[in-house]
Scaffold this active site. Structure first.
Site, short mmCIF file in Angstrom:
data_model
loop_
_atom_site.label_atom_id
_atom_site.label_comp_id
_atom_site.label_asym_id
_atom_site.label_seq_id
_atom_site.Cartn_x
_atom_site.Cartn_y
_atom_site.Cartn_z
N HIS A 57 0.83 -1.20 0.00
CA HIS A 57 0.00 0.00 0.00
C HIS A 57 0.87 1.25 0.00
CE1 HIS A 57 -3.02 2.72 2.23
NE2 HIS A 57 -3.51 2.52 1.02
N HIS B 124 -1.12 10.45 -3.19
CA HIS B 124 -2.48 10.12 -2.75
C HIS B 124 -3.39 11.33 -2.62
CE1 HIS B 124 -5.70 9.28 0.18
NE2 HIS B 124 -5.76 8.10 -0.42
#
Length: 261
Positions: free
Chosen positions: A19, A67
């Site tokens: 991740h 992100h």
């Protein structure tokens, strides 16, 4: 479970999806941030073969792994990614493990597969253009089915021998699928899973259970994998794999690899 429909899944599960790369405690102490060049390199060095990341577009049209839509949480800079150039972002990210563009990620790590989330509408078309030649090792995701499909259309227009990217279900598709599973409406389940290669979901969302044995069974019936995020506890990893989940999205890819392989 039927054979997977895409080369992204050419090796057998369970899968470990790193991740936003891998940031160990030691790396974090030295300032390394998620989604940086150093974080992707660390995941690769730890043995991860899939990196989950996110895509935004800079002011000058460069697709970068990042992100948030602004820089504040990661760097303390309040500007939005869309308001800075790639060169400016490279300077800002230098103390945090270095900027990595999508093109750099695909070229610098040719043995790594990338699970890429289109985080903004503007990034879908250029993201697809970059991943088009690398379709065999890319999975396109987004909470927005519209952004996901736009990226896939763009990738199809730039595909080479790698073919189309794989893709996971967006929120709208997941809602339709869950209704079909809950109400045992097989035509709705089949329709929702058309063209989908993976479900990437939390166990629960807003107090509602998303993952269930019935959902896993329905997905597997159509050759669709189930990946659960974001799982960092080894016992939870083992429990989910025993339940039938195919992949674990985790902040601790090194720990997950030791636990599951």
């Amino acid at each position: 479970m039927p054979e997977p429909r895409h080369p992204f899944f050419s090796t057998p599960p369970p899968r470990v999806l790193a991740h936003r790369g891998l940031v160990t405690a030691e790396d974090a102490a030295h300032g390394v941030a998620e989604n940086s060049f150093a974080a992707v390199a660390a995941a690769h060095a730890a043995g991860a073969t899939i990196v989950e990341s996110d895509c935004h577009l800079t002011r000058d049209g460069v697709v970068v792994l990042f992100h948030d839509d602004d820089l504040s949480r990661v760097t303390g800079d309040p500007r939005k990614v869309a308001d800075v150039t790639a060169d400016e972002l490279e300077t800002v990210m230098a103390p945090y493990g270095g900027l990595i563009t999508l093109e750099q990620a695909l070229e610098a790590f040719p043995t790594v597969a990338f699970n890429l989330d289109a985080k903004a509408e503007a990034v879908s078309e250029p993201m697809g253009r970059v991943i088009g030649p690398h379709g065999a090792r890319v999975l396109v995701s987004s909470f927005s089915d519209q952004r996901r499909r736009a990226a896939l259309r763009s990738a199809a227009g730039h595909a080479k021998d790698g073919g189309r990217p794989a893709t996971s279900a967006g929120t709208g598709t997941m809602v339709r699928l869950l209704v079909g599973v809950w109400l045992r409406l097989e035509p709705l389940v089949r329709s929702a899973l058309q063209g989908i290669d993976a479900l990437q979901i939390p166990e629960r969302q807003a107090g509602i259970r998303v993952l269930s044995p019935r959902l896993i069974t329905a997905a597997h019936r159509y050759g669709v994998e189930v990946h659960v995020w974001t799982i960092n506890d080894p016992e939870d990893m083992r429990r989910l794999i025993e339940m039938g989940v195919d992949g674990i999205v985790t902040d601790h890819a090194d720990l997950a690899l030791k636990t599951l392989t």
